[in-house]
Design an enzyme around this catalytic site. Structure first.
Site, short mmCIF file in Angstrom:
data_model
loop_
_atom_site.label_atom_id
_atom_site.label_comp_id
_atom_site.label_asym_id
_atom_site.label_seq_id
_atom_site.Cartn_x
_atom_site.Cartn_y
_atom_site.Cartn_z
N ASP A 5 4.09 -6.90 10.07
CA ASP A 5 5.11 -6.57 11.07
C ASP A 5 5.07 -7.53 12.25
OD1 ASP A 5 6.21 -4.49 9.68
OD2 ASP A 5 5.15 -2.91 10.76
N THR A 53 -1.42 7.43 -0.51
CA THR A 53 -2.69 7.32 -1.24
C THR A 53 -3.51 6.14 -0.74
OG1 THR A 53 -1.74 5.85 -2.88
CG2 THR A 53 -1.59 8.20 -3.35
N ASP A 80 -0.35 -4.03 12.62
CA ASP A 80 0.17 -4.37 11.29
C ASP A 80 0.49 -5.87 11.27
OD1 ASP A 80 1.91 -2.72 8.82
OD2 ASP A 80 2.16 -4.88 9.15
N ARG A 93 0.83 -1.20 0.00
CA ARG A 93 0.00 0.00 0.00
C ARG A 93 0.87 1.25 0.00
NH1 ARG A 93 -4.30 0.39 4.60
NH2 ARG A 93 -2.63 -0.67 5.69
C1 PRP Z 1 -1.61 -5.49 4.78
C2 PRP Z 1 -2.44 -6.74 4.72
C3 PRP Z 1 -3.16 -6.60 3.42
C4 PRP Z 1 -3.37 -5.11 3.32
C5 PRP Z 1 -4.79 -4.81 3.71
O1 PRP Z 1 -0.48 -5.60 4.02
O2 PRP Z 1 -1.69 -7.91 4.83
O3 PRP Z 1 -2.44 -7.08 2.29
O4 PRP Z 1 -2.49 -4.49 4.27
O5 PRP Z 1 -5.06 -3.48 3.52
P1 PRP Z 1 -6.07 -2.98 2.41
O6 PRP Z 1 -7.29 -3.84 2.50
O7 PRP Z 1 -6.33 -1.56 2.83
O8 PRP Z 1 -5.40 -3.08 1.09
P2 PRP Z 1 0.58 -4.43 3.94
O9 PRP Z 1 0.25 -3.55 2.79
O10 PRP Z 1 0.72 -3.78 5.28
O11 PRP Z 1 1.90 -5.20 3.54
P3 PRP Z 1 2.72 -6.34 4.34
O12 PRP Z 1 1.91 -7.59 4.25
O13 PRP Z 1 3.98 -6.44 3.57
O14 PRP Z 1 2.94 -5.89 5.75
N1 URA Z 2 -3.00 -3.89 7.24
C1 URA Z 2 -2.69 -4.39 8.46
O1 URA Z 2 -1.72 -5.14 8.61
N2 URA Z 2 -3.44 -4.01 9.49
C2 URA Z 2 -4.50 -3.19 9.36
O2 URA Z 2 -5.17 -2.91 10.37
C3 URA Z 2 -4.81 -2.69 8.08
C4 URA Z 2 -4.04 -3.07 7.03
#
Ligand code: PRP
Ligand code: URA
Length: 208
Positions: A202, A107, A199, A103
């Site tokens: 993380d 944005t 997160d 993400r």
């Molecule tokens: C998190 C999660 C999803 C996303 C959800 O990943 O694992 O993929 O956010 O958010 P959304 O519905 O608003 O798109 P993140 O982008 O934090 O990446 P990561 O898995 O590498 O931590």
């Molecule tokens: N991604 C995460 O890992 N946690 C949230 O709460 C939203 C998006």
């Protein structure tokens, strides 16, 4: 399609520990796997069975099996990979595809950086896995990519979903059945699920 919230006292119990900020990496990973087992169990309820002949120590008999090769599980990188363990415990021969999306912090829009699927993906039942469905951006984009690849049968497993993400996914991809363990209250102003678990990536990978 209406989302399916998988309900069980053990799921509630495990979610409580998962959400707790004091829960450490090892236990967090284990709980993600365990809750994924329940989601996978539910999502496979309509799996097709075929008859086979087997021999017990006593006699020949007919039994029913699924074809494990019919299923492709697709984790969204990174956090989705934390769910693979739970999936392959249930379906050891399931194929795994990967979709990398992140993400944009400003944005909140998903950006694609990796996409690798097994051959013949268009004829498989595809189950996208990601612990969090927040704004829905990543999940929706992952499903769109799979449909562009010809996939017709898609389910989505998430541990915690936000109402906003569920609505957006249902509007964009009404044919995709979503299974989750919890539907939380809302998203905060930076797109995090509240109460949520923080997160997910993380906490799985210890990068906090
Ligand atoms: C998190 C999660 C999803 C996303 C959800 O990943 O694992 O993929 O956010 O958010 P959304 O519905 O608003 O798109 P993140 O982008 O934090 O990446 P990561 O898995 O590498 O931590
Ligand atoms: N991604 C995460 O890992 N946690 C949230 O709460 C939203 C998006």
């Amino acid at each position: 399609m209406k989302p399916i919230k998988v309900e069980h006292p053990l799921i509630e119990h495990k979610l409580a520990i998962l959400r707790d900020k004091k829960t450490g990496t090892k236990e967090f990973r284990e709980l993600i796997s365990e809750i994924t087992l329940f989601l996978c169990y539910e999502a496979m309820k309509d799996a097709k069975l075929h008859e086979v002949e087997i021999e017990t120590p006593l006699t020949k008999t007919r039994a029913k099996m699924i074809d494990e090769n019919d299923y492709v599980f697709v984790p969204i990188l990174r956090a989705g990979t934390g769910m693979i363990d739970g999936i392959v415990t249930m379906i050891p021969n399931a194929k795994i595809g990967h979709i990398g999306l992140y993400r944009n912090e400003e944005t909140l829009k998903p950006v694609r950086y990796y996409y690798k699927m097994p051959k013949g993906i268009e004829n498989k039942q595809v189950i996208v896995i990601d612990p969090m469905l927040a704004t829905g951006g990543s999940g929706i984009d992952a499903v769109t990519l799979l449909k562009e690849d010809g996939v017709k049968d898609i389910k989505f497993l998430s541990i915690i979903a936000a109402p906003e993400g569920l609505i957006k996914m249902q509007e964009t991809h009404p044919d995709v059945k979503i299974y989750c363990a919890a539907i939380d209250d809302h998203l905060n102003d930076v797109g995090y699920i509240v109460p949520g678990l923080g997160d997910a990536g993380d906490r799985i990978f210890g990068t906090v």
